[in-house]
Write a protein that holds these residues in place. Structure first.
Motif, PDB file in Angstrom:
ATOM      1  N   LYS A  40      23.897  42.483  47.938  1.00  0.00           N
ATOM      2  CA  LYS A  40      22.971  43.532  47.504  1.00  0.00           C
ATOM      3  C   LYS A  40      23.027  44.698  48.491  1.00  0.00           C
ATOM      4  N   PRO A  41      22.582  45.882  48.052  1.00  0.00           N
ATOM      5  CA  PRO A  41      22.581  47.037  48.959  1.00  0.00           C
ATOM      6  C   PRO A  41      21.736  46.778  50.214  1.00  0.00           C
ATOM      7  N   ILE A  42      22.252  47.241  51.343  1.00  0.00           N
ATOM      8  CA  ILE A  42      21.550  47.082  52.612  1.00  0.00           C
ATOM      9  C   ILE A  42      20.365  48.048  52.673  1.00  0.00           C
ATOM     10  N   GLU A  43      19.490  47.814  53.625  1.00  0.00           N
ATOM     11  CA  GLU A  43      18.339  48.694  53.837  1.00  0.00           C
ATOM     12  C   GLU A  43      18.824  50.126  54.056  1.00  0.00           C
ATOM     13  N   GLY A  44      18.130  51.067  53.431  1.00  0.00           N
ATOM     14  CA  GLY A  44      18.476  52.472  53.571  1.00  0.00           C
ATOM     15  C   GLY A  44      19.395  52.988  52.475  1.00  0.00           C
ATOM     16  N   ILE A  45      19.945  52.093  51.653  1.00  0.00           N
ATOM     17  CA  ILE A  45      20.824  52.503  50.558  1.00  0.00           C
ATOM     18  C   ILE A  45      20.014  52.479  49.271  1.00  0.00           C
TER      19      ILE A  45
END
Length: 182
Positions: free
Chosen positions: A63-68
């Motif tokens: 899954k997308p990382i934090e901030g994305i």
């Protein structure tokens, strides 16, 4: 897709599109519509189809990382894409802060697959790229490279450098203008 096409009008397309490892923009279909395993089988490069060493369940864990922030809707546009030749032989862990410091964003797994769907020639033998914006909670980072002449989706350890593997990034993501939906 017409509203997304209209949002390409202000993109700078001078010079960069001829550089190796660069694409001005692509359309990304959100993974809720086409999962990564199926999407890899739709990639074709030099008459050979793509494949993955990961099954659907493993791919879907990334899954997308934090901030994305991924734009809402069925599809969105990714602009100013670079496959990361300047980060060859740099670990993904070291490449991420450099990419962010340049006000760029790392690519997600879906974005990497979309890139080689649009521009399969950007993926070359001994010249692949990591997709740092998708993680699953362990030390793996997904990556794309050529294996047996075919585009391959696999993973590498985030702390290992590879002379043939850079870290892809983009200048931004654009969703549909307000009032439009796909």
């Amino acid at each position: 897709m017409e509203p997304l096409r209209q949002s390409t009008d202000d993109l700078d397309r001078t010079g960069k599109q001829t550089q190796e490892g660069y694409a001005p923009f692509i359309i990304v279909v959100n993974s809720g519509w086409v999962d990564g395993e199926r999407a890899m089988h739709l990639v074709e490069r030099k008459n050979k189809t793509g494949f993955s060493v990961m099954d659907s369940d493993d791919i879907n864990r990334f899954k997308p990382i934090e901030g994305i922030t991924i734009p809402d809707g069925m599809a969105y546009m990714l602009a100013d894409i670079d496959t990361g030749k300047q980060t060859l032989n740099v670990t993904p862990n070291e490449a991420l802060p450099t990419i962010l410091q340049q006000n760029r964003s790392p690519l997600t797994l879906e974005e990497g697959i979309a890139l080689i769907t649009h521009y399969p020639e950007l993926l070359g033998k001994n010249n692949g790229f990591s997709l740092l914006a998708s993680r699953c909670g362990d030390r793996r980072v997904t990556a794309l490279w050529i294996s047996g002449g075919r585009p391959k989706l696999g993973w590498c350890w985030a702390g290992n450098p590879h002379t043939w593997l850079g870290s892809a990034s983009c200048g931004g993501r654009r969703g549909l203008p307000a009032g439009n939906s796909l």
